[in-house]
Design an enzyme around this catalytic site. Structure first.
Site, PDB file in Angstrom:
ATOM      1  N   ARG A 166       0.804  -1.220   0.000  1.00 17.46           N
ATOM      2  CA  ARG A 166       0.000   0.000   0.000  1.00 17.46           C
ATOM      3  C   ARG A 166       0.842   1.277   0.000  1.00 17.46           C
ATOM      4  O   ARG A 166       0.302   2.380  -0.103  1.00 17.46           O
ATOM      5  CB  ARG A 166      -0.907  -0.001   1.230  1.00 17.46           C
ATOM      6  CG  ARG A 166      -0.167  -0.039   2.563  1.00 17.46           C
ATOM      7  CD  ARG A 166      -1.092  -0.387   3.704  1.00 17.46           C
ATOM      8  NE  ARG A 166      -0.405  -0.442   4.999  1.00 17.46           N
ATOM      9  CZ  ARG A 166      -0.957  -0.915   6.101  1.00 17.46           C
ATOM     10  NH1 ARG A 166      -2.189  -1.387   6.067  1.00 17.46           N
ATOM     11  NH2 ARG A 166      -0.284  -0.933   7.243  1.00 17.46           N
ATOM     12  N   GLU A 167       2.167   1.151   0.111  1.00 14.07           N
ATOM     13  CA  GLU A 167       3.033   2.319   0.278  1.00 14.07           C
ATOM     14  C   GLU A 167       3.493   2.844  -1.077  1.00 14.07           C
ATOM     15  O   GLU A 167       4.686   2.831  -1.419  1.00 14.07           O
ATOM     16  CB  GLU A 167       4.191   1.956   1.210  1.00 14.07           C
ATOM     17  CG  GLU A 167       3.677   1.567   2.595  1.00 14.07           C
ATOM     18  CD  GLU A 167       4.737   0.962   3.512  1.00 14.07           C
ATOM     19  OE1 GLU A 167       5.932   1.024   3.156  1.00 14.07           O
ATOM     20  OE2 GLU A 167       4.376   0.431   4.572  1.00 14.07           O
ATOM     21  N   ARG A 222      -1.324  -4.807   2.590  1.00 15.50           N
ATOM     22  CA  ARG A 222       0.072  -4.610   3.013  1.00 15.50           C
ATOM     23  C   ARG A 222       0.993  -5.756   2.581  1.00 15.50           C
ATOM     24  O   ARG A 222       2.110  -5.525   2.131  1.00 15.50           O
ATOM     25  CB  ARG A 222       0.109  -4.470   4.538  1.00 15.50           C
ATOM     26  CG  ARG A 222       1.484  -4.503   5.188  1.00 15.50           C
ATOM     27  CD  ARG A 222       1.338  -4.453   6.705  1.00 15.50           C
ATOM     28  NE  ARG A 222       2.552  -4.766   7.424  1.00 15.50           N
ATOM     29  CZ  ARG A 222       3.321  -3.859   8.023  1.00 15.50           C
ATOM     30  NH1 ARG A 222       3.033  -2.578   7.932  1.00 15.50           N
ATOM     31  NH2 ARG A 222       4.390  -4.225   8.704  1.00 15.50           N
ATOM     32  N   ASN A 238       8.561  -7.621   5.186  1.00 12.84           N
ATOM     33  CA  ASN A 238       9.562  -6.971   6.033  1.00 12.84           C
ATOM     34  C   ASN A 238       9.583  -7.544   7.446  1.00 12.84           C
ATOM     35  O   ASN A 238      10.025  -6.892   8.386  1.00 12.84           O
ATOM     36  CB  ASN A 238       9.338  -5.461   6.090  1.00 12.84           C
ATOM     37  CG  ASN A 238      10.625  -4.706   6.378  1.00 12.84           C
ATOM     38  OD1 ASN A 238      11.714  -5.132   5.984  1.00 12.84           O
ATOM     39  ND2 ASN A 238      10.517  -3.585   7.071  1.00 12.84           N
ATOM     40  N   TYR A 295       4.496   5.576   6.050  1.00 14.41           N
ATOM     41  CA  TYR A 295       4.784   6.992   6.159  1.00 14.41           C
ATOM     42  C   TYR A 295       5.208   7.256   7.598  1.00 14.41           C
ATOM     43  O   TYR A 295       5.041   6.396   8.457  1.00 14.41           O
ATOM     44  CB  TYR A 295       3.521   7.825   5.843  1.00 14.41           C
ATOM     45  CG  TYR A 295       2.320   7.495   6.707  1.00 14.41           C
ATOM     46  CD1 TYR A 295       2.094   8.189   7.901  1.00 14.41           C
ATOM     47  CD2 TYR A 295       1.441   6.453   6.380  1.00 14.41           C
ATOM     48  CE1 TYR A 295       1.013   7.882   8.710  1.00 14.41           C
ATOM     49  CE2 TYR A 295       0.370   6.133   7.196  1.00 14.41           C
ATOM     50  CZ  TYR A 295       0.154   6.849   8.355  1.00 14.41           C
ATOM     51  OH  TYR A 295      -0.899   6.525   9.180  1.00 14.41           O
ATOM     52  N   TYR A 347       8.280   1.233  17.204  1.00 17.30           N
ATOM     53  CA  TYR A 347       8.186  -0.098  17.792  1.00 17.30           C
ATOM     54  C   TYR A 347       9.166  -1.043  17.106  1.00 17.30           C
ATOM     55  O   TYR A 347       9.597  -0.804  15.986  1.00 17.30           O
ATOM     56  CB  TYR A 347       6.749  -0.601  17.607  1.00 17.30           C
ATOM     57  CG  TYR A 347       6.242  -1.523  18.678  1.00 17.30           C
ATOM     58  CD1 TYR A 347       5.674  -2.741  18.354  1.00 17.30           C
ATOM     59  CD2 TYR A 347       6.316  -1.162  20.017  1.00 17.30           C
ATOM     60  CE1 TYR A 347       5.180  -3.588  19.333  1.00 17.30           C
ATOM     61  CE2 TYR A 347       5.825  -1.996  21.005  1.00 17.30           C
ATOM     62  CZ  TYR A 347       5.269  -3.205  20.662  1.00 17.30           C
ATOM     63  OH  TYR A 347       4.782  -4.043  21.629  1.00 17.30           O
ATOM     64  N   GLU A 369      11.133   6.232   6.178  1.00 22.10           N
ATOM     65  CA  GLU A 369       9.682   6.383   6.194  1.00 22.10           C
ATOM     66  C   GLU A 369       9.385   7.767   5.620  1.00 22.10           C
ATOM     67  O   GLU A 369       9.646   8.786   6.267  1.00 22.10           O
ATOM     68  CB  GLU A 369       9.140   6.261   7.617  1.00 22.10           C
ATOM     69  CG  GLU A 369       9.305   4.878   8.244  1.00 22.10           C
ATOM     70  CD  GLU A 369       8.271   3.886   7.767  1.00 22.10           C
ATOM     71  OE1 GLU A 369       7.412   4.274   6.943  1.00 22.10           O
ATOM     72  OE2 GLU A 369       8.319   2.723   8.215  1.00 22.10           O
TER      73      GLU A 369
END
Length: 749
Positions: A166-167, A222, A238, A295, A347, A369
Site C-alpha cells: 500500500r506504500e 500490506r 519486512n 509513512y 516499535y 519512512e
C-alpha cells in the site's frame, strides 16, 4: 496481539473485503503499554507505529473498547469504504488531467514494468533492466542497474522499495530517483559524479503481487499474496528476512497468518525476499542501502529487531544519520527525524530488510519512512510524489558520499584561545567506516604563517583522539587542523581542504573564569516562564526507554549535566520556556570565549521551538541579549561557542557582573522540546605584554637605520627620562643610547 488491516479471509475466492463498518481514528500513544493496547484493538496505519499521535483502522466495537479504556479518539475517516472509493475516483481523474506525465500519477505494476524499459532507453550505456526472479503469482521482479564502466569495479549503493503493497509513494520515489540518475548522467555534474564513482542498484517494487492487488481490489493491502494454510492471505515481507527472524520481543512480528505482521513459516520463506537477497549478494563492495517505506517522515537505522542493543559501528551510523537528516530537512522544509533502534522512535520489528543488509552484508542500511505524518498517510496525493522523492534522493546522495569515504575526522570543539605559557589541548572525533580501522591521527599547527608542525594524537577512548598545541608567542595566530588515516589507505582532514582551510585561534594569556561539568553545584539557577513542565534539573540522564527524546548520557562523559526535567516519562518543555542561568561571571577584562555542549531534540524544527543563549551585563536582573540560538534537532550532543566578537556584535558590554542564560522554548503546543547543557567553559584572553626591545626607538619592533637617525637627530638633548631617543632613561641622549642601537642592530622583537 492481533494485527489486521484486512479481516481474515474466509475463502481464497474472496477478492475484496467489506469494510463499511470500519473507520480510521487517531489516538495518542503515550508509552509502550498504550501501543500494545491499541494494537490489540485496531490496525495501525503507520508502517511501524511508535509514540505520539497514531492512526488505526477500527470497527465500531473496537472504537468503543478503546474509548472505554480511556483513549481520547479523533475520527479521521468515518466510512473507510466510501473514502477509498472517493480516493480511487480522484486518482483516476488526476491521471487523465496529467496527460500521461509519469511522475504526476501512480501506476500499476504492468505500467511500471514498461517504464523500466523507458528508463533503459534513456541511456542504455549505463542502465540495465535485470530480471531477478518470480513472485508467488508468477510476476517477474526487476532491478535496474545504473553503472558507468565495468559493473562491480566500484563501491555500490542499493535502493529497495514497496515491500508493503500500500506504500505507493515509496515505489514512485524509487522510480523518480532512477530517472534522475539516468537522465542526468552526462548533463548534471553532480549526477555524473555519483554514477561515475558508484554502482547503483534499485528494486522499485519488492512486492509486485501485493502492489497489483492494491490497484485492482483493496487499496490498503500490506502483505504479499501467499496462500496460508488456514486460507488467509499474505506474509509481511519486512518480517521475513533471515537476520533475527522472529528474534525480537513480542509484537516485533507475529506467527498468526491473519496478522498484518505475519513473518511466514520460516526465514526467507517468500520468493520475493529470496529474489532480492540473492541479487544483493552478488553486488561487490555494497556500502549502503535504503529501504523506502511510507509513512512517518523518519530515518531509521539498526537495529529494528531490538531497541535495547546498541549496533556495532555506532559512531559511523550516527555521523551518517545526522547528515542525512539535516540534508533532507533542508530540502523542502519538511522535517524528518533520524535515529537508531536504541533511540526508540518506533516499535521493534524483527526479520527486516535493513537489519539483514547491515547484519549479514555489512552495508550501512536504513529505512526511510517518507511523507507524510498521517494527514494523508498511504493516500499521499500524486502531486507530492516528486517533492517526496526529492527529499529521499537528497538523503541518499549523502549516504552515497559516505559510501566513498574510508572514515571521518572532526574537531567538535574548536579552540578560540591558545595559551602563551602552556600547551593547549585539542580533541578530535575519528570515525572509521565500512569496517576500516584507524591507522593514525595527527594534529598539525603553525604560528603566524610559518611551517606546519605535526604531532601524534593519542587515542583517549570512545573514538576521541587528543593532541596538544605547545605554548606560542603571545599575540600570534595559530592555525591548526586534524588528519586521520585509515586501513584502506584513505585520509581525511578537518576542516576539509586543510591545510588551506585550517582553523585558527589567538595566542594570549588565558584565564579560566568558569569550568563546569556539573558534577557539583557551582551556583546555577533556573526559572520557569509559563511552561507547565520541563524545568531544568542537574543529574545523570534518566534515559527512560519509553521516552525516546532524552539523551542516553551526558555530553562530556563525566556523568551529570543539566536537562529539561530529568525524570522518567513524557517530561519535555510544554507551553512556555525554561531558563538556566549561570553564576556571576567577571568578564570585565574583555576577550571572552564561552564554550558549551548542548543537546536539543525537537519535533518541530520550523524555528519557533529553540534553545536560546543570552547574556546579561547586569547580573540576573538583565536585560538579556540573545547572542546565539539553536533550532535543529539531533539525538547527539553538539558543541557551541560564543566569542568576544559575537558579544561585541550584539552590543553586549563586558562587566564584572555578567550571566549567561540557556532558554529552552516551546512555542508549538503539539511539539516536543528536550534540551541539555554540559561542559560549560568560560575563558578570557589577556593582553600580551609590551615587547622589551632595546634600541627600537620608533617602536616598529626592528632596530634599523631609522632608530640610528632618531638618536643622532636628538643628540645631546634632554627629554623626559625614558622617552623618545633616551633609551637608557638617564635624561640625556648620548653615547650610551647610541651604543644600545648599535648593539641591537638588525634585531627584530
Amino acid at each position: 496481539m492481533r494485527w489486521k488491516v484486512v479481516p481474515v479471509l474466509a475463502a481464497i475466492a474472496l477478492s475484496a473485503q467489506s469494510l463499511a463498518a470500519d473507520q480510521i481514528i487517531e489516538i495518542n500513544i503515550r508509552n509502550a503499554g498504550d501501543l500494545v493496547t491499541a494494537l490489540q484493538h485496531g490496525d495501525p496505519m503507520a508502517c511501524r507505529p511508535g509514540l505520539g499521535l497514531q492512526q488505526f483502522i477500527v470497527t465500531s466495537d473496537e472504537r468503543n473498547e478503546l474509548q472505554a479504556l480511556g483513549f481520547k479518539i479523533e475520527t479521521v475517516v468515518e466510512n473507510l469504504d466510501e473514502w477509498l472509493d472517493a480516493e480511487r475516483e480522484a486518482r483516476q481523474a488526476a491521471q487523465i488531467a496529467n496527460g500521461g506525465t509519469f511522475h504526476q500519477s501512480y501506476h500499476d505494476y504492468p505500467a511500471i514494468e514498461a517504464y523500466l524499459d523507458t528508463l533503459v532507453a534513456m541511456n542504455p550505456t549505463i542502465a540495465t533492466k535485470i530480471a531477478i526472479g518470480s513472485t508467488i503469482e508468477g510476476r517477474t521482479m526487476y532491478a535496474i542497474r545504473i553503472v558507468s564502466g565495468t559493473p562491480g569495479s566500484k563501491p555500490a549503493v542499493g535502493i529497495t522499495a514497496m515491500q508493503h503493497a500500500r506504500e505507493w509513494a515509496a515505489g514512485a520515489s524509487a522510480l523518480w530517483i532512477a530517472e534522475q540518475l539516468i537522465e542526468g548522467y552526462g548533463v548534471d555534474s553532480q549526477i555524473t559524479a555519483l554514477v561515475d564513482s558508484l554502482d547503483w542498484h534499485i528494486v522499485p517494487v519488492s512486492n509486485p503481487d501485493g502492489y497489483q492487488w492494491t490497484h485492482t481490489d483493496f487499496r490498503l493491502w500490506r502483505k504479499n499474496r501467499r496462500i496460508n494454510q488456514n486460507l488467509t492471505l499474505g506474509v509481511d515481507l519486512n518480517r521475513n528476512w533471515g537476520y533475527e527472524w522472529g528474534g525480537g520481543p513480542p509484537g516485533s512480528s507475529d506467527t498468526t497468518p491473519s496478522s498484518d505482521i505475519f513473518r511466514g513459516t520460516s526465514a526467507f520463506s517468500e520468493p520475493e525476499n529470496r529474489n532480492v537477497r540473492d541479487y544483493f549478494q552478488t553486488i561487490p563492495m555494497l556500502r549502503g542501502t535504503i529501504d523506502l517505506h511510507t509513512y512517518s517522515q523518519l530515518i531509521l537505522g539498526a537495529w529494528a529487531y531490538d531497541d535495547t542493543i546498541v549496533p556495532p559501528r555506532e559512531q559511523e551510523l550516527r555521523l551518517v544519520q545526522e547528515d542525512m537528516e539535516a540534508t533532507m530537512n533542508a530540502t523542502n522544509g519538511v522535517i524528518y527525524q533520524a535515529g537508531l533502534g536504541v533511540d526508540q522512535l518506533l516499535y521493534t520489528a524483527d526479520g527486516t530488510n535493513p537489519d539483514w543488509m547491515f547484519g549479514v552484508l555489512g552495508a550501512q542500511s536504513w529505512t526511510y519512512e517518507l511523507r507524510d505524518t498521517g494527514l494523508f498517510g498511504f493516500e499521499l496525493p500524486a502531486n507530492q510524489i516528486i517533492p517526496t522523492a526529492t527529499e529521499a534522493f537528497a538523503g541518499i546522495k549523502r549516504l552515497a558520499y559516505w559510501a566513498l569515504q574510508g572514515g571521518a575526522v572532526s574537531i567538535d570543539t574548536p579552540i578560540a584561545l591558545a595559551s602563551d605559557t602552556q600547551a593547549t589541548s585539542v580533541r578530535a572525533d575519528v570515525v572509521p567506516m565500512h569496517l576500516n580501522t584507524v591507522s593514525a591521527a595527527t594534529l598539525h599547527y603553525r604560528f603566524d604563517n610559518g611551517a606546519f608542525n605535526t604531532v601524534a594524537m593519542s587515542d583517549v577512548g570512545a573514538g576521541e583522539y587528543e593532541g596538544a598545541i605547545p605554548a606560542g608567542p603571545c599575540g600570534a595566530t595559530v592555525e591548526y587542523y586534524a588528519e586521520a588515516s585509515f586501513s584502506d589507505g584513505s585520509t581525511k582532514t578537518f576542516p576539509e581542504g586543510a591545510p588551506g582551510t585550517a582553523l585558527n585561534a589567538v595566542v594570549a594569556p588565558v584565564t579560566t573564569v568558569l569550568s563546569d561539568n556539573f558534577q557539583s553545584d557551582l551556583g546555577w539557577t533556573s526559572q520557569v516562564n509559563g511552561a507547565t513542565s520541563g524545568q531544568w534539573q542537574r543529574g545523570v540522564p534518566v534515559n527512560d526507554p519509553s521516552w525516546a527524546y532524552d539523551p542516553a548520557t551526558d555530553g562530556d562523559g563525566s556523568g551529570s549535566c543539566y536537562l529539561t526535567q530529568n525524570t522518567a516519562g513524557n517530561t519535555d518543555v510544554d507551553g512556555g520556556s525554561v531558563a538556566l542561568i549561570s553564576p556571576t561571571l567577571d568578564l570585565s577584562a574583555g576577550g571572552a570565549s564561552i564554550e558549551y555542549l548542548y543537546y536539543l531534540n525537537l519535533t518541530d524544527q520550523s524555528g519557533i521551538d529553540m534553545l536560546r543563549i543570552e547574556v546579561s551585563s547586569n547580573g540576573a536582573a538583565g536585560p538579556w541579549t540573545q547572542v546565539a540560538s539553536h533550532t535543529t534537532s539531533s539525538l547527539n550532543w553538539r558543541a557551541g561557542a560564543i566569542t568576544q566578537a559575537m558579544l561585541d556584535g550584539a552590543g553586549v558590554s563586558p562587566t564584572a557582573d555578567m550571566r549567561v542564560r540557556f532558554t529552552a522554548n516551546d512555542s508549538d503546543p503539539q511539539s516536543i522540546v528536550e534540551a541539555g547543557v554540559d561542559a560549560v567553559m568560560v575563558r578570557l584572553a589577556g593582553e600580551c605584554p609590551t615587547p622589551n626591545c632595546p634600541g627600537d626607538v620608533d617602536g616598529n619592533l626592528v632596530v634599523d637605520v631609522d632608530d640610528l637617525n632618531d638618536v643622532l637627530g636628538a643628540w645631546q638633548t634632554m627629554p623626559t627620562p625614558g622617552t623618545g631617543a633616551d633609551l637608557t632613561g638617564d635624561g640625556v641622549v648620548d653615547v650610551d643610547d647610541l651604543n644600545l642601537v648599535l648593539g641591537a642592530w638588525g634585531q627584530s622583537c
